[in-house]
Write an enzyme that holds these catalytic residues in place. Structure first.
Site, PDB file in Angstrom:
ATOM      1  N   LYS A 162      51.322  46.851  48.832  1.00 38.16           N
ATOM      2  CA  LYS A 162      50.346  45.787  48.527  1.00 38.16           C
ATOM      3  C   LYS A 162      50.563  44.621  49.484  1.00 38.16           C
ATOM      4  CE  LYS A 162      52.243  45.403  44.471  1.00 38.16           C
ATOM      5  NZ  LYS A 162      52.543  44.940  43.105  1.00 38.16           N
ATOM      6  N   THR A 171      47.159  33.601  40.323  1.00 39.05           N
ATOM      7  CA  THR A 171      47.456  35.009  40.598  1.00 39.05           C
ATOM      8  C   THR A 171      48.641  35.507  39.775  1.00 39.05           C
ATOM      9  OG1 THR A 171      48.921  34.372  42.418  1.00 39.05           O
ATOM     10  CG2 THR A 171      46.623  34.830  43.000  1.00 39.05           C
ATOM     11  N   GLY A 215      50.816  37.385  37.395  1.00 37.95           N
ATOM     12  CA  GLY A 215      50.668  38.656  36.688  1.00 37.95           C
ATOM     13  C   GLY A 215      49.727  39.654  37.337  1.00 37.95           C
ATOM     14  N   THR A 216      49.343  39.424  38.591  1.00 37.51           N
ATOM     15  CA  THR A 216      48.443  40.402  39.238  1.00 37.51           C
ATOM     16  C   THR A 216      49.120  41.771  39.367  1.00 37.51           C
ATOM     17  OG1 THR A 216      49.167  39.481  41.347  1.00 37.51           O
ATOM     18  CG2 THR A 216      46.987  38.841  40.587  1.00 37.51           C
ATOM     19  N   GLY A 217      50.426  41.748  39.702  1.00 34.27           N
ATOM     20  CA  GLY A 217      51.137  43.016  39.871  1.00 34.27           C
ATOM     21  C   GLY A 217      51.245  43.770  38.551  1.00 34.27           C
ATOM     22  N   CYS A 218      51.527  43.037  37.468  1.00 30.03           N
ATOM     23  CA  CYS A 218      51.608  43.654  36.136  1.00 30.03           C
ATOM     24  C   CYS A 218      50.263  44.282  35.780  1.00 30.03           C
ATOM     25  CB  CYS A 218      51.946  42.609  35.074  1.00 30.03           C
ATOM     26  SG  CYS A 218      53.445  41.670  35.379  1.00 30.03           S
TER      27      CYS A 218
HETATM   28  N1  LIG Z   1      44.502  36.000  46.271  1.00 32.05           N
HETATM   29  C1  LIG Z   1      44.271  37.312  46.151  1.00 32.05           C
HETATM   30  N2  LIG Z   1      43.062  37.829  46.475  1.00 32.05           N
HETATM   31  C2  LIG Z   1      42.812  39.150  46.340  1.00 32.05           C
HETATM   32  N3  LIG Z   1      43.710  40.041  45.882  1.00 32.05           N
HETATM   33  C3  LIG Z   1      44.935  39.594  45.554  1.00 32.05           C
HETATM   34  C4  LIG Z   1      45.290  38.215  45.671  1.00 32.05           C
HETATM   35  N4  LIG Z   1      46.573  38.061  45.257  1.00 32.05           N
HETATM   36  C5  LIG Z   1      47.010  39.286  44.891  1.00 32.05           C
HETATM   37  N5  LIG Z   1      46.025  40.210  45.073  1.00 32.05           N
HETATM   38  C6  LIG Z   1      46.089  41.638  44.742  1.00 32.05           C
HETATM   39  O1  LIG Z   1      46.780  41.772  43.519  1.00 32.05           O
HETATM   40  C7  LIG Z   1      47.584  42.926  43.524  1.00 32.05           C
HETATM   41  C8  LIG Z   1      49.027  42.574  43.237  1.00 32.05           C
HETATM   42  O2  LIG Z   1      49.479  41.779  44.296  1.00 32.05           O
HETATM   43  P1  LIG Z   1      51.020  41.414  44.595  1.00 32.05           P
HETATM   44  O3  LIG Z   1      51.715  42.515  45.279  1.00 32.05           O
HETATM   45  O4  LIG Z   1      50.979  40.124  45.298  1.00 32.05           O
HETATM   46  O5  LIG Z   1      51.554  41.305  43.132  1.00 32.05           O
HETATM   47  P2  LIG Z   1      52.964  40.923  42.527  1.00 32.05           P
HETATM   48  O6  LIG Z   1      53.749  40.046  43.423  1.00 32.05           O
HETATM   49  O7  LIG Z   1      53.617  42.174  42.059  1.00 32.05           O
HETATM   50  O8  LIG Z   1      52.395  40.092  41.298  1.00 32.05           O
HETATM   51  P3  LIG Z   1      53.109  39.340  40.070  1.00 32.05           P
HETATM   52  O9  LIG Z   1      54.583  39.293  40.347  1.00 32.05           O
HETATM   53  O10 LIG Z   1      52.463  37.989  40.008  1.00 32.05           O
HETATM   54  O11 LIG Z   1      52.771  40.174  38.869  1.00 32.05           O
HETATM   55  C9  LIG Z   1      47.364  43.581  44.880  1.00 32.05           C
HETATM   56  O12 LIG Z   1      46.365  44.560  44.756  1.00 32.05           O
HETATM   57  C10 LIG Z   1      46.897  42.442  45.751  1.00 32.05           C
HETATM   58  O13 LIG Z   1      46.078  42.883  46.808  1.00 32.05           O
HETATM   59  C1  LIG Z   2      57.758  39.702  31.825  1.00 29.29           C
HETATM   60  C2  LIG Z   2      57.324  39.556  33.241  1.00 29.29           C
HETATM   61  N1  LIG Z   2      57.169  40.679  33.973  1.00 29.29           N
HETATM   62  C3  LIG Z   2      56.776  40.571  35.272  1.00 29.29           C
HETATM   63  C4  LIG Z   2      56.534  39.337  35.828  1.00 29.29           C
HETATM   64  C5  LIG Z   2      56.118  39.224  37.288  1.00 29.29           C
HETATM   65  O1  LIG Z   2      54.868  38.736  37.379  1.00 29.29           O
HETATM   66  C6  LIG Z   2      56.698  38.188  35.014  1.00 29.29           C
HETATM   67  N2  LIG Z   2      56.464  36.934  35.489  1.00 29.29           N
HETATM   68  N3  LIG Z   2      57.090  38.344  33.728  1.00 29.29           N
END
Ligand SMILES: Nc1ncnc2c1ncn2[C@@H]1O[C@H](COP(=O)(O)OP(=O)(O)OP(=O)(O)O)[C@@H](O)[C@H]1O
Ligand SMILES: Cc1ncc(CO)c(N)n1
Length: 329
Positions: free
Chosen positions: A185, A218, A220-223
């Site tokens: 990502k 953004t 929790g986008t990864g979650c």
């Molecule tokens: N500003 C943005 N615009 C479009 N897509 C985004 C943006 N920020 C994140 N994404 C998308 O969100 C998804 C998760 O991104 P990322 O790898 O940054 O998450 P993460 O660091 O695991 O998130 P978190 O720790 O906040 O849960 C990916 O598909 C990424 O492309």
């Molecule tokens: C519980 C939990 N899992 C994952 C993340 C990463 O976004 C967070 N901030 N909190």
């Protein structure tokens, strides 16, 4: 047609976010938005908000196992999303349960550090986490997490990728070392482009283009992405490519509407139900939100700007030892 499909049961095994934007709370919303029935087992209680993590409490391991067994003894599980695991003992209990129950589809989001910079996994638990990877069908590390996994898989201490090509390189190394699909990502890279790519153990790469949405919300986008993929891969009979493509499209819609929620004073959550609400005619013309805490302080209207370290008296788990860092956004 999808209307005749059975409803998929999706279990999130993760930590909590009481402000609802990340962890289990985000997962349940992502699962529901993706058309699944959401279930949740708590690995760690996290006192956090949109600004950062204040404290972590890990329940006793037998209690974690009791939660997992309570679900699997009773309910058919179609997919599992695994998020924050906190420490090696939690990883061991989840790994043992996976070996016993063998859920058909597992997405592992190898959560290590929150966007605020706070640790969500004991650094010494990385080896245990790597041991869990073969039990997953897909892992979804962000770039810092991918670098840790690639380093442990033989890439040396290269640090997080600073180009998309370097990220794909690390993803290929991790995918082949562990025999697992990796979703790379670009969310953490600078620039307008935010592609994701599904990399197979054989090195095949399927790319999903993306354009960055200008928002600080953004959290929790990864979650949300990993829980959404777990839901859709179950709905689509194990089609990882379709699940990743559809989930990215849904997340884009949810990110684009994040500022209409604008929860909290830091990096707020995405709007998991933006598409659904729009189609249902709900809140289509958002007014200015009043989503900051105002303390009962005699009307002075002080916002909930708790200074770093102010919650030091809270009973916490092992992860809470270090000093707080201020949120990155
Ligand atoms: N500003 C943005 N615009 C479009 N897509 C985004 C943006 N920020 C994140 N994404 C998308 O969100 C998804 C998760 O991104 P990322 O790898 O940054 O998450 P993460 O660091 O695991 O998130 P978190 O720790 O906040 O849960 C990916 O598909 C990424 O492309
Ligand atoms: C519980 C939990 N899992 C994952 C993340 C990463 O976004 C967070 N901030 N909190």
């Amino acid at each position: 047609m999808s209307r005749q499909q059975r409803i998929v049961n999706v279990l999130s095994v993760a930590g909590t976010d009481p402000t609802g934007g990340a962890g289990i709370q985000a997962d349940l919303k992502a699962i529901a938005a993706g058309g699944g029935y959401g279930m949740a087992v708590v690995t760690a209680l996290v006192a956090q908000n949109t600004r950062g993590v204040r404290a972590v409490h890990v329940p006793p391991i037998p209690f974690l196992t009791a939660q997992l067994d309570a679900v699997s003894d009773d309910v058919r599980i179609d997919a599992v999303k695994i998020g924050m695991l906190a420490n090696a003992e939690v990883i061991g209990a989840v790994a043992a349960w996976l070996r016993r129950v063998r859920p058909p589809l597992v997405v592992l989001d190898p959560v290590m550090i929150a966007a605020s910079g706070d640790a969500l996994l004991d650094p010494e638990a990385v080896t245990a986490l790597r041991g869990l990877i073969p039990q997953a069908g897909l892992i979804t590390p962000n770039l810092p997490e991918l670098a840790v996994l690639a380093g442990a898989a033989g890439a040396g201490a290269a640090g997080p990728a600073d180009t998309w090509e370097a990220a794909l390189e690390q993803a290929r190394l991790v995918a082949s070392a562990h025999g697992v699909r990796v979703l790379a990502k670009a969310g953490h890279l600078p620039g307008e482009r935010t592609p994701d790519a599904l990399v197979t153990p054989e090195g095949d790469t399927i790319e999903f283009p993306g354009v960055r949405i200008a928002t600080r919300n953004t959290h929790g986008t990864g979650c949300s992405l990993s829980a959404g993929i777990a839901t859709r891969v179950a709905r689509h009979g194990g089609d990882w490519v379709r699940a990743a493509r559809e989930t990215k499209a849904w997340l884009r819609e949810s990110l684009a509407a994040a500022d209409t929620l604008d929860v909290g004073g830091g990096s707020g959550p995405v709007h998991h139900f933006a598409g659904l609400w729009a189609r249902g005619g709900l809140h289509t013309a958002p007014e200015a939100q009043q989503n900051r805490a105002v303390r009962g302080d005699g009307g002075a209207g002080r916002r909930d700007d708790q200074p770093a370290g102010a919650a030091a008296e809270v009973t916490v788990g092992r992860l809470d030892a270090g000093p707080r860092r201020s949120p990155s956004q």
